[in-house]
Design an enzyme around this catalytic site. Structure first.
Site, PDB file in Angstrom:
ATOM      1  N   PRO A  25      11.880  -4.893  -4.170  1.00 59.14           N
ATOM      2  CA  PRO A  25      11.672  -3.440  -4.260  1.00 59.14           C
ATOM      3  C   PRO A  25      10.185  -3.099  -4.186  1.00 59.14           C
ATOM      4  O   PRO A  25       9.378  -3.717  -4.877  1.00 59.14           O
ATOM      5  CB  PRO A  25      12.255  -3.084  -5.624  1.00 59.14           C
ATOM      6  N   LEU A  26       9.863  -2.145  -3.369  1.00 62.00           N
ATOM      7  CA  LEU A  26       8.463  -1.734  -3.183  1.00 62.00           C
ATOM      8  C   LEU A  26       8.369  -0.214  -3.191  1.00 62.00           C
ATOM      9  O   LEU A  26       8.842   0.446  -2.254  1.00 62.00           O
ATOM     10  CB  LEU A  26       7.921  -2.252  -1.845  1.00 62.00           C
ATOM     11  N   THR A  27       7.769   0.324  -4.221  1.00 67.00           N
ATOM     12  CA  THR A  27       7.496   1.763  -4.281  1.00 67.00           C
ATOM     13  C   THR A  27       6.457   2.088  -3.218  1.00 67.00           C
ATOM     14  O   THR A  27       5.371   1.508  -3.207  1.00 67.00           O
ATOM     15  CB  THR A  27       6.967   2.123  -5.686  1.00 67.00           C
ATOM     16  N   ALA A  58      12.041   1.445  -6.290  1.00 67.13           N
ATOM     17  CA  ALA A  58      12.551   2.007  -7.537  1.00 67.13           C
ATOM     18  C   ALA A  58      12.916   3.478  -7.327  1.00 67.13           C
ATOM     19  O   ALA A  58      12.137   4.248  -6.762  1.00 67.13           O
ATOM     20  CB  ALA A  58      11.498   1.873  -8.625  1.00 67.13           C
ATOM     21  N   GLN A 100      17.675   0.271  -6.255  1.00 65.57           N
ATOM     22  CA  GLN A 100      17.114  -0.102  -7.562  1.00 65.57           C
ATOM     23  C   GLN A 100      17.065   1.133  -8.461  1.00 65.57           C
ATOM     24  O   GLN A 100      16.342   2.094  -8.198  1.00 65.57           O
ATOM     25  CB  GLN A 100      15.706  -0.697  -7.415  1.00 65.57           C
ATOM     26  N   TYR A 189       9.148  -0.761 -17.599  1.00 65.13           N
ATOM     27  CA  TYR A 189       9.841   0.533 -17.587  1.00 65.13           C
ATOM     28  C   TYR A 189      10.859   0.570 -18.742  1.00 65.13           C
ATOM     29  O   TYR A 189      10.891  -0.327 -19.575  1.00 65.13           O
ATOM     30  CB  TYR A 189      10.448   0.793 -16.200  1.00 65.13           C
ATOM     31  N   ARG A 236      17.135  -6.734 -12.600  1.00 66.22           N
ATOM     32  CA  ARG A 236      15.790  -7.293 -12.440  1.00 66.22           C
ATOM     33  C   ARG A 236      15.075  -7.312 -13.782  1.00 66.22           C
ATOM     34  O   ARG A 236      15.058  -6.302 -14.491  1.00 66.22           O
ATOM     35  CB  ARG A 236      14.985  -6.451 -11.442  1.00 66.22           C
ATOM     36  N   SER A 305       4.727 -14.238  -5.576  1.00 65.64           N
ATOM     37  CA  SER A 305       3.717 -15.082  -4.940  1.00 65.64           C
ATOM     38  C   SER A 305       4.299 -16.199  -4.078  1.00 65.64           C
ATOM     39  O   SER A 305       3.677 -17.242  -3.927  1.00 65.64           O
ATOM     40  CB  SER A 305       2.782 -15.681  -5.999  1.00 65.64           C
ATOM     41  N   GLY A 326       7.624  -9.425  -1.838  1.00 62.88           N
ATOM     42  CA  GLY A 326       7.169  -8.044  -1.991  1.00 62.88           C
ATOM     43  C   GLY A 326       6.041  -7.730  -1.035  1.00 62.88           C
ATOM     44  O   GLY A 326       6.258  -7.208   0.070  1.00 62.88           O
TER      45      GLY A 326
HETATM   46  C1  LIG Z   1       3.194  -1.672  -3.363  1.00 61.60           C
HETATM   47  C2  LIG Z   1       4.102  -2.286  -4.399  1.00 61.60           C
HETATM   48  C3  LIG Z   1       5.157  -1.541  -4.903  1.00 61.60           C
HETATM   49  C4  LIG Z   1       6.045  -2.105  -5.828  1.00 61.60           C
HETATM   50  N1  LIG Z   1       7.121  -1.376  -6.259  1.00 61.60           N
HETATM   51  C5  LIG Z   1       8.064  -1.955  -7.049  1.00 61.60           C
HETATM   52  C6  LIG Z   1       9.258  -1.264  -7.390  1.00 61.60           C
HETATM   53  O1  LIG Z   1       9.495  -0.123  -6.960  1.00 61.60           O
HETATM   54  N2  LIG Z   1      10.147  -1.891  -8.190  1.00 61.60           N
HETATM   55  C7  LIG Z   1       9.939  -3.162  -8.669  1.00 61.60           C
HETATM   56  O2  LIG Z   1      10.779  -3.694  -9.390  1.00 61.60           O
HETATM   57  N3  LIG Z   1       8.819  -3.848  -8.337  1.00 61.60           N
HETATM   58  C8  LIG Z   1       7.900  -3.287  -7.532  1.00 61.60           C
HETATM   59  N4  LIG Z   1       6.790  -4.004  -7.148  1.00 61.60           N
HETATM   60  C9  LIG Z   1       6.711  -5.436  -7.496  1.00 61.60           C
HETATM   61  C10 LIG Z   1       7.264  -6.282  -6.347  1.00 61.60           C
HETATM   62  O3  LIG Z   1       8.663  -6.065  -6.168  1.00 61.60           O
HETATM   63  C11 LIG Z   1       7.044  -7.779  -6.602  1.00 61.60           C
HETATM   64  O4  LIG Z   1       7.597  -8.109  -7.854  1.00 61.60           O
HETATM   65  C12 LIG Z   1       5.572  -8.150  -6.595  1.00 61.60           C
HETATM   66  O5  LIG Z   1       4.925  -7.630  -5.449  1.00 61.60           O
HETATM   67  C13 LIG Z   1       5.407  -9.678  -6.597  1.00 61.60           C
HETATM   68  O6  LIG Z   1       6.022 -10.245  -5.445  1.00 61.60           O
HETATM   69  P1  LIG Z   1       5.127 -10.748  -4.212  1.00 61.60           P
HETATM   70  O7  LIG Z   1       4.211 -11.789  -4.774  1.00 61.60           O
HETATM   71  O8  LIG Z   1       6.108 -11.318  -3.213  1.00 61.60           O
HETATM   72  O9  LIG Z   1       4.379  -9.563  -3.710  1.00 61.60           O
HETATM   73  C14 LIG Z   1       5.852  -3.443  -6.273  1.00 61.60           C
HETATM   74  C15 LIG Z   1       4.764  -4.181  -5.786  1.00 61.60           C
HETATM   75  C16 LIG Z   1       3.886  -3.624  -4.860  1.00 61.60           C
HETATM   76  C17 LIG Z   1       2.748  -4.468  -4.320  1.00 61.60           C
END
Ligand SMILES: Cc1cc2nc3c(=O)[nH]c(=O)nc-3n(C[C@H](O)[C@H](O)[C@H](O)COP(=O)(O)O)c2cc1C
Length: 371
Positions: A25-27, A58, A100, A189, A236, A305, A326
């Protein structure tokens, strides 16, 4: 060899996925300023439809839980209809998408909710600051930052309303054509605020012992599975995270309690963010994974990561069944194909991570040959 593990199909609950690359999930804040999703989001998700599974950004279940400029909600019919357009785009492109379900609790600034005090388990403010809504003369660009405020301690009626909002969100997500839902119990949250000992100082049946701190989660799960088959419900969690003033006295025991509940209700998966104690780590680590595996027989999606080879290794070594990505998904719409063919990954421009329109959102090119 182990990279191949990432491209084996998987059954998560009652959903079959063709590969084990999950979009985390990526906001990205591309809804409109009333939190109604936009067709641009449909374009973005459709570009990423070859992920085994997309977890949506989210998405707030209640206006009181919404403290992010232009993040989407799913509490109204208008929002539900708008989401339907997005899930259609993903399905037409051959993908699968879960919603989500989110409530920010104490991390909502009063500016977003008509000056009201936000709600939380205990009157303890989040640590740090967050983006405030735009000023009246806003013409784009970065938003002003403001510190988190002390929330109002929730009474039973607030808790009942919150649980009902999750039920409504789940039912709206189903009506919007999502393939399933993910309960957002991570990242500081509201559910996490109840789970972790540092933010939950309640004296009633929702605070104190781990059994009490997981009670809200239990009630939310019950409300959600009353609307959506548990085989299509994930959770999650980030029990080791200390960001935004989070912290737990015994994250391993908490993880085990969460796993037992997920097992009891037959949830399809747990999406575990382990490594982010106080920021992004350089490589995956597994502080609580084994405690979870011992009590939960469903799918475990690991996050944090990973690159392709580390993801393949984790699956081969049974540290995870699937891996979510992410940050790599921001600039690599064709991430699955790039990993498969060992192609380099593009770097994201984080100036547009949480703000803007097409630029830095839907304009990242696809370079990999179709798989
Ligand atoms: C731009 C951005 C927005 C994110 N939005 C959410 C979100 O809406 N919900 C959530 O559970 N995690 C969110 N995260 C966390 C990511 O889902 C993920 O846990 C985090 O980036 C680590 O994974 P990665 O190392 O593959 O980037 C966000 C992370 C980033 C960088």
């Amino acid at each position: 060899m182990s990279l191949e593990a990432l491209f084996q199909p998987l059954t998560i609950g009652s959903l079959e996925i063709p590969n084990r690359v999950v979009m985390a999930p990526l906001t990205r804040a591309r809804a409109d300023d009333r939190h109604v999703p936009t067709p641009l989001q449909g374009e973005y998700y459709a570009q990423r439809a070859d992920a085994g599974l997309i977890i949506s950004e989210a998405t707030a279940v209640d206006p009181l839980g919404m403290g992010w400029y232009r993040a989407p909600g799913i509490w109204s019919d208008e929002m539900t209809t708008a989401w339907k357009g997005i899930t259609n785009r993903v399905h037409e492109a051959g993908g699968r998408i879960y919603c989500q379900l989110w409530h920010m609790g104490r991390l909502v600034l009063p500016d977003y909710i008509g000056g009201q005090q936000p709600i939380g388990p205990s009157p303890i403010a989040g640590e740090g600051e967050t983006m405030a809504p735009p000023p009246e003369d806003y013409t784009g660009g970065f938003l002003p930052m403001k510190p988190y405020v002390v929330p109002r301690e929730m009474v039973q009626a607030d808790i009942d309303q919150l649980v009902a909002a999750y039920g409504r969100g789940a039912s709206n997500a189903q009506a919007a054509g999502f393939d399933g839902v993910e309960i957002h119990g991570a990242n500081g949250y509201i559910i996490d605020q109840f789970l972790q000992s540092k933010t939950n100082r309640r004296q009633d049946g929702y605070g104190g012992s781990i059994d009490n701190r997981v009670r809200l989660l239990r009630e939310v799960i019950e409300a959600v599975i009353a609307k959506v088959d548990p085989g299509r419900v994930g959770l999650r969690v980030s029990p080791t995270s200390e960001r935004k003033g989070m912290g737990d006295a015994d994250p391993g025991a908490l993880t085990e309690a969460i796993g037992r509940i997920a097992q009891q209700y037959g949830l399809a998966y747990i999406h575990l963010i382990e490594p982010i104690a106080s920021g992004f780590m350089e490589k995956p680590v597994y502080p609580v994974m084994d405690r979870l595996r011992a009590v939960f027989s469903g799918t475990i999606i690991q996050n944090g990561s990973f690159d392709g080879p580390a993801a393949g290794d984790a699956i081969s070594q049974r540290k995870a069944d699937a891996i979510s990505f992410g940050r790599p998904y921001i600039a690599n719409p064709d991430l699955v194909a790039r990993i498969r063919h060992g192609l380099p990954l593009a770097d994201a421009n984080f100036d547009y991570a949480y703000i803007g329109e097409e630029k830095g959102y839907t304009d990242y090119p696809t370079v990999a040959p179709a798989t």
